[in-house]
Design a protein around this motif. Sequence first.
Motif, PDB file in Angstrom:
ATOM      1  N   TRP A  11      41.990  35.588  51.936  1.00  0.00           N
ATOM      2  CA  TRP A  11      40.916  36.558  52.126  1.00  0.00           C
ATOM      3  C   TRP A  11      41.565  37.928  52.109  1.00  0.00           C
ATOM      4  N   LEU A  40      43.465  37.667  48.858  1.00  0.00           N
ATOM      5  CA  LEU A  40      42.522  37.188  47.847  1.00  0.00           C
ATOM      6  C   LEU A  40      42.517  38.145  46.650  1.00  0.00           C
ATOM      7  N   ARG A  41      42.656  39.432  46.918  1.00  0.00           N
ATOM      8  CA  ARG A  41      42.762  40.400  45.815  1.00  0.00           C
ATOM      9  C   ARG A  41      43.970  40.042  44.950  1.00  0.00           C
ATOM     10  N   ALA A  55      45.369  37.195  44.718  1.00  0.00           N
ATOM     11  CA  ALA A  55      45.126  35.900  44.076  1.00  0.00           C
ATOM     12  C   ALA A  55      44.284  36.083  42.814  1.00  0.00           C
TER      13      ALA A  55
END
Lengths: 377, 531
Positions: free
Chosen positions: B511, B515-516, B518
């Motif tokens: 998150w 997450l960015r 990812a």
Amino acid sequence: MRFDTVIIGGGLAGLTAGISLQEAGQKVAIVSAGQNAMHFFSGSFEEAAPVRERVSALFAAAGVRTNAIDGLQLMPMGKFQPVSLTLEDVTVFPEEHIAEKALIVNFTGFHDFYCTFLAETLEKAGTACRIRFVRLPEMEHLRTSPSEMRSVNIARVLDEYWEKAVSDIRILLGDEDLIILPQVFGLKDASVLDKIRTALPARVAFVGTMPPSVPGIRTQMLLKRRFEVLGGTFLMGDEVTSAALHEGVVSSITTRNLDTARLFADHFILASGGYFSKGLAATPTQVYEPLFGLDIDYPAERKDWYDADFFAEQPFMDFGVKTDALLHAVKDGEPVKNLFCIGSVLGGTRKEDYGTAAGLAIRTAFAVVDTIKGGNV
Amino acid sequence: MKRNEYDVIIVGGGITGAGTARDCAMRGLKVLLIERHDIATGATGRNHGLLHSGARYAVTDQESANECIRENMILRRIASHCVDETDGFFITLPEDDLNYQAKFVESCLAAGINAEIVDPKEALRMEPAMNPDIIGAVKVPDGSVDPFRLCAANMVDAKLHGAQVLLYTEVTGVIKDGDRVVGVKTYNHQTHKSGQYYANITVNAAGIWGQRIADLAGVKIGMFPAKGALLIFAHRVNGIVINRCRKPANADILVPGDTVCIIGTTSTKIPFEECDGVRVTPEEVNLLIEEGAKLAPALASTRILRAYAGVRPLVSADNDPSGRNISRGIVCLDHETRDGVKGFISITGGKLMTYRLMAEMATDLVCKKLAVDKACETASTPLPGSGEKSFREVAEKIWENPTTVQKAAAGRLGTGAARIQSADSLDQSLICECEEVSVGEINSAIERLDVNGLTDLRRRTRVGMGTCQGELCGCRAAGLLAKAHGCADRARADLQDFMTERWKGMYPIGWGDALREAEYTQWVYKHVLGV
């Protein structure tokens, strides 16, 4: 300040919509935070085939030349990928046997271009490869700092000294019928690509590097310039701070740089991108759209957001803002009458209709432009 | 006919196996070490990297506490390039019982651990990241240790003393002659060839997997696999180790290490069959963050790089199969006296911290059986790369005006950094920007440190351990490996394995910025690279 349409996001989707609407006579503003997906663009507009003539025409007017032909693109790690619309930087091959003999040239110390990988793939398809390196004294200053030998820095040097590189390459060239070069040429001016092709006695193919993408950055600059030449207002390095949304209608937004001045418009387009661009955000318990709090469908359990296999389809890549058929954003179950969503902020929610990646950006931009132009919103 | 004959075969390339190989080799034995994966792939590489002072065990287990503090002082001397002498605090929070502190300090002192009560205000000045609500603090000589580097240094020294090392080689069977173990059957996962190796003594140092090796030899060891999950944060939030001053519990140790810090652990019993593929659950992640923030409030808002888990090789202290009598101490089993199986020793239990002592105990037993009379010298002989104080001094000895990249390498390799090619700017250019790993360092690791692939390379150089978790440097390093090994297909497959392995630790904390990152990585690999 009043506009016909305000677009949030200055990437491929936002610029495509902005240029089209300006061309149609609208007064448009784009609020752009800065870096966007164009900075790691592969040069191929995946899944954009249904609109390729329209894209090519729009780009041509901006000075961006494209190849609207079906064929194969040689990817940086040596794979061939089918393409139908690419930037002119990308050489489109009819088959995997791309030459009898190829000379692959890199710049000494540039680790973001993978000659060995390329050579191995090409040799399997019957192209004999030779790898050679060029070392320009003009690049030496980049090496004094260990992290400076990166694509854009090299491209800046080559904007000035590309002719020296070409004359070194000419010396290295043997009986090869194809020269493969990294995409680090023509950052400022794409006409250099043609000049290089003319100056060298063999065919020349440019192959991608690791990001940042030189063709992507140049394209973004040209599209932005085109938008501004048409009279559009591009708010660079700015960020939307608040939005007035009442009874299903957006009336205005504020931005950080404009302080208290509000941007009013008839239509708003959200082209703020995915997670990387912060169009979507996530906490340990929720995925949300940070600006308007728009509806997103996703599983409640965090473990269902991911696939344990990195190379499998990742569920989180498909989360995105919910819309109706005309791409109106949905908030609390109701469509917002004058707010549209385009590009990666949609995630994979509209991939059935508009594809993903660059295709999604362009095709949803065109769809919303047509809706707004048609007055049938 | 002499067929692959050794004095001793050691099964397991973790820190215990590496340490035992070094000790045996230093005592003049002919040594073969066999490891089914790479070095430090089990519990060795999956813990806090805490250089325990022993204080954590002082109240409950004086023997372990005393072992820890003695080994702590030894490692500072023999492995200075792997150790960061940070010190540690044991803090008391308002919800904890301050009376425990007195008992704690008393127990520490009894075990020989220099524990010192520090005024909470002074403690906060020394370590500002600490929870400002603390009502008590005790300073102890904790530190942090790089387990990969420590394991690699032991392996290198074992080889310098003549030991042979087989990586990616699995022991598939134990060869017996009557009631005596005389060797092992192997299968090499890279060459796909089987082999047989013979020795007078076989030492089972396979950690939690030692149960399987013992099975092959026909003896039973009761292992109780306990999974421990940990989180790596993207900054070095604290400069001093922070522990809770209470009975050991979940997520109560925060260790600074290199550029990051690590919170852990949890403790969950798992079935033996699950040891090979442990994953971190969302519940464990939530618990680690919640408890960690009580030690250092900044953790609640600090980016997390990665989640990972190891399996502690806990073992019942005797033949009790029920597991009631689990020990965290060292277990050295002579299967001749215990089970009537000659030529076979198991060394297990223990901790990263006490690996050297474990190796000494195992080697003493080997020597006794072989009637070799040679004293252990590992407590006084520095490991290769060690022996100097600060990495700056080391770097300055090797290079005139060392660059930051050279200093980073000296920090990782100690005096061994002298072997890195860094004569010109090409060698110094960075492959991994997060961890400042240069082309020269990577090439030198490929040449000298048995690197088969990217994940091996990461364990030896920290490539891909930083903020981006390998998305950029993975490709660059794959390029160098393709060139060095002359095979791009292998490097490409290897890159996929590397990213799969990196992802395993990323999605449990997927998150926010992780997450960015990812999404960006997905883009780069699928759309840009077309992998």
